[in-house]
Structure formats: C-alpha cells, structure tokens
Design a protein around this motif. Structure first.
Motif, PDB file in Angstrom:
ATOM      1  N   VAL A  14       0.858  -1.190   0.000  1.00  0.00           N
ATOM      2  CA  VAL A  14       0.000   0.000   0.000  1.00  0.00           C
ATOM      3  C   VAL A  14       0.895   1.241   0.000  1.00  0.00           C
ATOM      4  N   GLN A  15       0.621   2.164  -0.911  1.00  0.00           N
ATOM      5  CA  GLN A  15       1.363   3.430  -0.954  1.00  0.00           C
ATOM      6  C   GLN A  15       0.548   4.475  -0.204  1.00  0.00           C
ATOM      7  N   ALA A  16       0.873   4.683   1.052  1.00  0.00           N
ATOM      8  CA  ALA A  16       0.090   5.647   1.833  1.00  0.00           C
ATOM      9  C   ALA A  16       0.892   6.123   3.019  1.00  0.00           C
ATOM     10  N   ASP A  17       0.467   7.235   3.579  1.00  0.00           N
ATOM     11  CA  ASP A  17       1.100   7.715   4.802  1.00  0.00           C
ATOM     12  C   ASP A  17       0.902   6.691   5.911  1.00  0.00           C
ATOM     13  N   GLU A  19       0.097   6.976   8.911  1.00  0.00           N
ATOM     14  CA  GLU A  19      -1.054   7.125   9.819  1.00  0.00           C
ATOM     15  C   GLU A  19      -2.412   6.970   9.117  1.00  0.00           C
ATOM     16  N   THR A  20      -2.403   6.641   7.830  1.00  0.00           N
ATOM     17  CA  THR A  20      -3.675   6.394   7.129  1.00  0.00           C
ATOM     18  C   THR A  20      -4.461   5.309   7.854  1.00  0.00           C
ATOM     19  N   TYR A  24      -9.294   2.969   5.133  1.00  0.00           N
ATOM     20  CA  TYR A  24      -9.186   3.558   3.793  1.00  0.00           C
ATOM     21  C   TYR A  24      -8.229   2.765   2.917  1.00  0.00           C
ATOM     22  N   ALA A  25      -7.206   2.172   3.519  1.00  0.00           N
ATOM     23  CA  ALA A  25      -6.304   1.330   2.730  1.00  0.00           C
ATOM     24  C   ALA A  25      -7.072   0.122   2.204  1.00  0.00           C
ATOM     25  N   ARG A  27     -10.360  -0.207   1.717  1.00  0.00           N
ATOM     26  CA  ARG A  27     -11.408   0.171   0.757  1.00  0.00           C
ATOM     27  C   ARG A  27     -10.826   0.726  -0.534  1.00  0.00           C
ATOM     28  N   ASN A  28      -9.941   1.681  -0.391  1.00  0.00           N
ATOM     29  CA  ASN A  28      -9.541   2.434  -1.579  1.00  0.00           C
ATOM     30  C   ASN A  28      -8.311   1.864  -2.283  1.00  0.00           C
ATOM     31  N   ASP A  29      -7.395   1.255  -1.530  1.00  0.00           N
ATOM     32  CA  ASP A  29      -6.207   0.696  -2.179  1.00  0.00           C
ATOM     33  C   ASP A  29      -6.427  -0.757  -2.582  1.00  0.00           C
ATOM     34  N   GLY A  31      -9.549  -2.200  -2.653  1.00  0.00           N
ATOM     35  CA  GLY A  31     -10.886  -2.394  -3.242  1.00  0.00           C
ATOM     36  C   GLY A  31     -11.783  -3.288  -2.399  1.00  0.00           C
ATOM     37  N   ILE A  33     -14.373  -3.150  -0.344  1.00  0.00           N
ATOM     38  CA  ILE A  33     -15.339  -2.157   0.120  1.00  0.00           C
ATOM     39  C   ILE A  33     -16.371  -2.730   1.093  1.00  0.00           C
ATOM     40  N   ARG A  36     -16.817  -0.991   6.027  1.00  0.00           N
ATOM     41  CA  ARG A  36     -17.455   0.295   5.724  1.00  0.00           C
ATOM     42  C   ARG A  36     -17.233   1.369   6.786  1.00  0.00           C
TER      43      ARG A  36
END
Ligand code: FES
Ligand code: FES
Lengths: 155, 717
Positions: A14-17, A19-20, A24-25, A27-29, A31, A33, A36
């Motif tokens: 996962v490419q994220a900060d 503290e994400t 959200y990782a 769901r959005n990275d 998929g 979903i 919730r």
C-alpha cells in the motif's frame, strides 16, 4: 511510503502515509469495500475486521500498526459458492434491513464464534456491544448468530 | 383528430398507483428475448426491502418466476417519475402500478399467443412465461415479445388476480439484496469506485446562521494530494486524490476558517414552540359534537418530544461527474436521495442547467427513515465536481457533519384535555399541538431545499417549509383520534420556521400525536378505574382496530388491571397509522433500576394484504426498536451557535445489550388493500413504554426521552 500488509491470506503493498486509517487502505487501495465507514472514531463497528483473531475497528488503527499481522475482512468470510454459516444464517433469518451494519457485525460474530462455540444470548450481545444497527434488526441478527453457532457445532 | 369538436371528456378515471401519471407500459416493464423481464420503478430501496415486494407483485401477475426479473435502479434517464419514496406508500403507488402493468402485459402476450397458436384465449395456460394451449402447442413470452408490444398506454381493460389466486404474493420470499450485503459486495453509493475517482469533503459553518468571514486557503492547496479547494460564499470544500488526504485538508480548513456566528439560537426546549404563538398558523382541523360539552370530571396533560435525528448508520454520500469536452455542461450523479426527480428540479435551479443535462441515478445508502442529508450531500458533490470536470468526485459526509447538518424531526408539544362522565366514559376530548414543519424536501415551491444552496455567494432561498395535508397529515398526522368520542376538537398550531432545519422523520407528527393520545388514554382509564385494554375497546368502533388490541393482549397474556411491582410494569398503546393505513397495537414490558430498560415488546399488526409477511414483520420489528430508542435515549442538543451533538456518544441509541425481545403477529387480510408497514409503530411504542413506566413505578413521564434523570426527577416529585 510503501507498507506491506497481510490481508485475507495475501501480501499487499500500500502506498500511503503511515497514519492512514486501515479502513481507507482496505477500501480504496485494495478495493475491499465490504468494510465500511460509519463514524471514523471507533463508535459504530461498521468497519470491523479481524486482526490476529481479534475484532478490531479498522477506522481506528493506522495502517503502519498492522504490518506483519493477519487481517481478515468480510470478503474472505466465505465465497458465493461456499458461504460461511454466519452468512447463510443471516440470509435464512433475513437478518438485515439496509445491511450497512452487516459486514462489521458478521466479523465481530466470527471473532466470537472462533473462540466460543456455544455462546449464550448475553455473550453474543456483549460481543456486539461496539456494533450499532440503526434499522433495528437486532433480534434477527441475534437469532442468526445462534443459528450459525449451532450449525458450526454440528448440533 | 378533430379535437375542437370532440365532446367534453368524461370525468377521468384513475389508473392504480403511480401508473395514472406514468401511463406508458414500457416505462415500467420490458420483456427481453433472453428470458428475463426488466422492471423499472421510480421508487428506491431505502433498506425496507420494498423492491422485493414490488417484484413479487409483478411476477405474480405475469406468471413468471421472480428470478427472471431484473430491477433497474431508478434513474431520471428512464424511470417513471414517482416523486418521493416515503410515507410507506411504495406498495400503494409503485406496487399497484406494476401489478396493473404486469396484468395488462400478460393479456397482450396471451392475445398474441392465441393468434400464433390458432386457438382461443380460454384454452391457454401460462407457467413461468411458457404459454401452452390445451390441445397442444406452446410458445414463450420471449418469442412473442417485440419492441412494440408495450409501446402503448395502459388501459382500464384488465383485472389483476384475486387474492385467492395468489401464489407468489403473500409468501415470505427472501430479499433479493441480502446475499450481496452479507458477502461484502458493492451495495451502496459509498462503494462506487469509478476510474479516476477523487474524494471530497465539506467544511461547514460554525452554525446554521453563520457565514464565512475570511479564509486564506493557500496552505491547504499545497497539502499532499489536494486537487482543488472550492469556495463559493460560505460554501467551502476540498477535493483530493486520496480519501484521508481530503479529510486532513478539510480539518485544516476548519482550523483556519473564520466564521460570523450570526444571531443566537434559543434554548433547547420543545416548549420554546409555545413562545412562538404569534407566528403560528392555527387551524381547527376537526370537530365533532359540541366541543364545549362538560363532563363530570376534567383532565388535562401536556406531552413533548425533542428534536430527533435520523442518524443513519452511514453518513450521507454522493458521487458526481461533471462532463468535459463534448459533455461539458452535463452532470452525472449517483445518490441515495429518496426523490431523484424533485432533486433534479432543485439542482437545475442551483446550477442553471436544463433538467435533461442533469442525469441522476439512484444508488443505495444506509437506511434513512425519512429526509436525511442524502439530497444535501448530492449538491455538495456536484459543486466540487464542477471544479474538476472529467473526474468523478465522491463526497462522504463525516459522522459529525451528519449529526450537525441533517434535517431533524421537529420538536412537538401536545396539550390534551378530556372529560369523563359518571360511568367513566370519555365525553369530550380536545387535542392541541404545536410543531414546526415536517417536510422540507427538494421540490418545494418558491425556493431550493438543499443546504449548500443557502451558503453560496448568491444564495438561493429555501422553499417555504411544508406540512403534508390531511388526511395523511404532517404535524397533524394522527392528531384526530380513531377513538369514537361524542365531542371533540383538534387544533394544529404550525410554526413553519424553526431554529434548526426540520423535515420528515418516520411517522412525522404521527409519532408525538399517537404517543400523547395513548398516554392520556391510560391516564383517563386509571381515573375511570378501568383496565387500559377494556377502556380502549369500549371507545372504539372499528373492528380491525379492536382486533389488533385483542390480539396483542392475548399474545402478552394481559391481565385486566394488572399492576407493576415498583420495578417491572407493562403498558399498552394503539394507533392506526395516518388513520388510514396499518393498525398497530403494542404492549411494552419495562424494568426500572437506575434507568428504564425495555425487556420485551409485543406487536399485533394489520397491514391489509401482506405481500411479503416476513418483510412486513422485519420492518415492524425495526420500527419498534427504533421507536424504543427514540423514547428512552434520543435528543439532539445545541447551544447558542449550533448543534453540539456530533457523534454516537453525544447521541446514544439502543445497543445490542439493551434491545428488547420482540414478538410480532400479523393479522393478514388478503382482501384488504396492502398498506406500508414502515412507520406505524412509532407512536404506539412510545405510548406503551410511557404507560409501562407508570404501571411499574406510578410516575407519569410526559417529556421524551425518558432518561435516567427524568425518572429520578419524577420519582422525587
Ligand atoms: S467507522 Fe469504525 S467504528 Fe465507526
Ligand atoms: S440493517 Fe441498517 S443499520 Fe443494521
């Protein structure tokens, strides 16, 4: 930054900060979903996943804190062809109205049944204390979990 | 046609439900060559399972398996305009329309089949779309259907099946949407992830009257992932590549924005309504006999309820895609709004676009129970998407946005007066109520009912707050008692403008009115020395009303004049929703230690013909639990500036540990028209709990919610 996490038995980068929130990782990275958003501050349980065997509210955990841990989401609970007894029981009992709470409750229930094969009504209620359902489907959900427990025990 | 010379048309007959205003058959159904049937409805799924019931009604008349039906999400691109999905009217409006369309479609197909097979209509039978002639030979719907088949208006020449012929209707078919929801499949607008998706968040003012004084958002534009900051007057939002980046940017905006708070809000007390009498539109909505009749004994009581939130489990969310290039000036929208057409109308006014360039498609959200922020977030998404043409933007309200900015259900005050004669019968009854408006949905007249529209540099005014008229009613819903009193007078004091925006929540004013009536009936029963069940029955003429009361008393094994023991107690209440829909009687058992716990709720329900009995029971159970939660726990709080309720700790709802056991029985009446089940429990549950508390501890609580503090106060009074 790049972080590697173990979700549903696979490694994902996962490419994220750091503290994400894990939510959200997922769901959005990834998929995924089925997990919730409901409040983002650990008060509603819609984001519940299982981490190393325990139910955890994924909105409240930074992704960097779960590196090296085993994460399970509702997508890995069962497949369409072979649903988990909990999923089958939720259908059999029609234990949903809008169904927005379903994934989180299923995961909290799975974590319970993994350690307690024959939970009492009070055990189940206690295990779901962190999960809200605004549609008022509670009595069906409680019934469905008992039904699944029975099924798993082969009773 | 020589129209000028044609005679005056006969008084128009009405087609069933929404078919009357959307008469083309192909607006509702399409028979496909691949053996499926596409079904279009303007109603939307809001967590009530209504679409499953509508599919059952359609399959029944077509004589096909439900599994052949493919339901299209409602869209302004092709769906019939059915206004708003609310008021438990989906079965009456969409269901009855599709029942008629399906019956007519079957007739058209059978006529074709008879020609093709060279036999009479009477010799044909249908099984799952296969039409067979008695003497041999068969043909399928899928072979018979051509595009022109349904390119016509509905007629009055068909009759739907009789209830005794039903095989699909009346069965508890499983909901079509549940398998996807328990396996974590994309089911909600929140789950949509089109390519190139951007994330938006909105930074709202400090309160409902506040305006943006100043902001220099350059530093926010520099933040990682931020694509655009949008400011238009007091409307402030941000678009970012990643969701957590949008959230972080919005938090920064909130820290640096300077607001003018505007005038103070009043104290949070439902009785504030009584101080606004000068603004009230007061109307006597019903009188009977001589309201001046005096009885032997006079009684009066005053009941209140506070502002309540819908508090959907998912904060509102919408997705918008502003066109670029050849699509510039068009916008595509996905929303969980309950009324895509009225929303489009309001949206066109804000955007200055023709309606046909605004394409709105419904996508499910969490259960909404009325007018929540679904419409508001949709305009937010569009305003942000306009700043980044060509890329879809999803705006997800945060939990605190939803609590602070959704439209609330109005506080209410109900004053009741009655007189008993020497035999302990009610001889006179008066009901006065004070309330703000219960309908400020989009589609109102003379303005726009979308939050962001009021914050723009060039704001659009809000429409006049609405109050649905009788017989259904808004603030005055269920204010006229179903009980048969010889003399009565009912007065509605409507104060349209409210400190906090108010709109429709499940049952509208019917909740407070039925609750007050049912508590007062118990107060009078006690004064008359009568049992609450017997006292209700003696004042009712309606046989279906009596039947649900008798049924629930039997289910709960009610003992005449049963008394609580200082901790435990039980109470009963009844109402017919809107006085024209579902009959519902409820008994509540409570246990009071430090606070009130509802141990068990029994409900007896008559919704006429139950299309899907288990679906009805599911909705009834949900309504009962939600109403118990309202009654015991819920109240929106605010200070001088704005709403202070921001999260689930500020606004607790009934938890899994607290929910009562529930037992519901249906009295199915296949020959009575089907009516909705989603809302009728709200008043009776509150009433039954109030009565149970009195029965348990001898203290009458009249102000909801029945919190621990109020119990303590009542006990020491
Ligand atoms: S979203 Fe995580 S607990 Fe509510
Ligand atoms: S089913 Fe809607 S929140 Fe639980």
């Amino acid at each position: 930054m790049a972080l590697t996490i173990q979700v549903n038995g696979k490694s994902h980068e996962v490419q994220a900060d750091a503290e994400t929130p894990l939510l959200y990782a997922l769901r959005n990275d990834l998929g995924l979903i089925g997990t919730r958003y409901g409040c983002g501050i650990g008060q509603c349980g819609t984001c519940t996943v299982i981490i190393d065997g325990k139910p955890v509210q994924s909105c409240d955990v930074p992704v960097s804190a779960v590196v090296g841990k085993q994460i399970t989401t509702v997508e890995a609970l069962g497949s369409d062809a072979a649903m988990h007894p909990l999923q089958q029981a939720f259908i059999a009992e029609q234990a949903a109205q809008c169904g927005y709470c379903s994934s989180g409750i299923l995961m909290a229930a799975k974590a319970l049944l993994d350690v307690n094969k024959d939970p009492s009504d009070a055990d189940i209620r206690k295990a779901l204390e962190g999960n809200l359902c605004r549609c008022g489907t509670h009595s069906r959900i409680l019934r469905a979990i008992k039904r699944a427990a029975k099924e798993i025990r082969g009773a | 046609m020589a129209q000028a010379n044609s005679p005056a048309p006969a008084p128009a007959r009405k087609l069933p439900g929404s078919l009357d205003t959307n008469r083309r058959l192909d607006r509702w159904l399409n028979i496909n060559a691949d053996g499926t049937v596409t079904l279009y409805t303007g109603k939307v799924e809001i967590g009530q399972g209504i679409l499953t019931a509508v599919m059952q009604m359609t399959a029944e008349e077509l004589d096909i398996n439900v599994s052949r039906l493919r339901l299209k999400a409602a869209s302004t691109a092709f769906s019939p305009d059915e206004g708003i999905t609310s008021g438990s009217r989906s079965i009456q409006e969409s269901g009855l329309a599709l029942r008629h369309v399906a019956a007519e479609t079957r007739d058209l197909l059978l006529t074709r089949a008879a020609q093709k097979l060279g036999v009479t209509l009477e010799s044909l039978t249908v099984a799952d779309g296969v039409v067979s002639a008695r003497g041999g030979g068969s043909v399928t719907y899928w072979e018979l259907a051509t595009p022109d088949l349904l390119a016509r208006e509905a007629t009055f020449d068909v009759t739907a099946k009789l209830p005794q012929e039903h095989v699909v209707v009346g069965t508890s078919l499983e909901r079509v949407d549940i398998p996807n929801k328990v396996t974590g499949k994309p089911s909600f607008v929140q789950d949509m992830q089109p390519p190139g998706l951007l994330h938006g968040r909105i930074c709202r003012p400090s309160g409902p009257k506040a305006t943006l004084k100043s902001i220099d958002f350059k530093e926010v534009e520099q933040m990682p992932g931020v694509v655009a900051v949008v400011r238009d007057g007091s409307f402030l939002g941000v678009v970012a590549e990643r969701e957590e980046q949008a959230i972080r940017a919005e938090r920064r905006l909130a820290r640096i924005a300077q607001w003018n708070n505007g005038p103070d809000l009043p104290a949070n007390d439902p009785r504030h309504l009584l101080t606004l009498q000068a603004q009230a539109e007061s109307e006597v909505i019903n009188t009977k006999g001589d309201p001046a009749t005096a009885g032997a004994k006079q009684f009066s009581a005053e009941y209140t309820k506070p502002y309540l939130a819908h508090a959907s489990l998912a904060p509102s969310c919408a997705l918008a895609h502003w066109g670029e290039g050849k699509d510039s000036g068009k916008v595509w929208i996905w929303t969980h709004s309950q009324g895509i057409y009225p929303l489009r109308g309001d949206m066109a006014q804000v955007l200055g676009l023709p309606e046909h360039d605004i394409i709105i498609t419904h996508a499910e959200g969490a259960g909404c129970y009325g007018h929540n922020a679904a419409d508001d977030v949709t305009l937010d998404a569009v305003l942000l998407a306009r700043a980044v043409p060509g890329r879809p933007v999803r705006v997800q309200w945060m939990r605190e946005d939803e609590f602070a900015w959704e439209p609330f259900s109005s506080p209410m005050v109900v004053k009741l007066n009655a007189a008993l004669d020497d035999q302990g019968n009610i001889v006179n009854w008066s009901h006065e109520l004070w309330s703000h408006a219960h309908s400020t949905r989009p589609g109102g007249k003379g303005g726009v009912n979308l939050l962001a529209a009021w914050h723009l540099e060039k704001p659009l005014p809000a429409a006049k707050p609405g109050n649905p008229p009788l017989p259904g009613g808004g603030s005055h819903r269920n204010a006229v008692p179903l009980y048969d009193f010889p003399n009565q007078k009912i007065t509605n004091h409507l104060i349209r403008q409210s400190p906090l925006r108010t709109s429709a929540l499940r049952a509208l004013g019917g909740h407070a009115n039925a609750y007050a009536i049912e508590c007062f009936i118990d107060e009078l029963a006690e004064a008359a020395g009568a049992d609450p069940v017997e006292f209700r029955l003696r004042h009712l003429k309606d046989a279906r009303a009596k039947a649900v009361i008798e049924k629930v008393a039997k289910m709960a094994n009610w003992k005449p004049n049963e008394k609580g023991d200082g901790e435990r107690g039980r109470g009963i209440a009844f109402a017919r929703y809107k006085n024209l829909a579902a009959y519902i009687a409820v008994i509540a058992e409570v246990h009071i230690a430090e606070e009130v716990r509802v141990i068990k709720l029994w409900g007896a329900v008559d919704v006429g013909q139950a299309i899907n009995p288990d679906g009805v029971i599911n909705q009834i159970e949900g309504g009962m639990i939600q109403s118990a939660s309202w009654t015991l726990k819920e109240r929106v709080d605010f200070d001088k500036v704005g709403v202070t309720t921001r999260n689930w700790l500020d606004y607790p709802i009934l938890s899994f540990v607290e929910v009562p056991e529930i037992e519901v029985a249906l009295i199915n009446r296949p020959d009575a028209p089907p009516v909705g089940a989603g809302e009728g429990t709200q008043g009776p549950v509150s009433g039954a709990i109030g009565n149970a508390i009195y029965n348990a501890i001898g203290a009458r609580l009249r102000d909801m919610p029945f919190t621990r503090d109020r119990i303590v106060a009542a006990l020491s009074a």
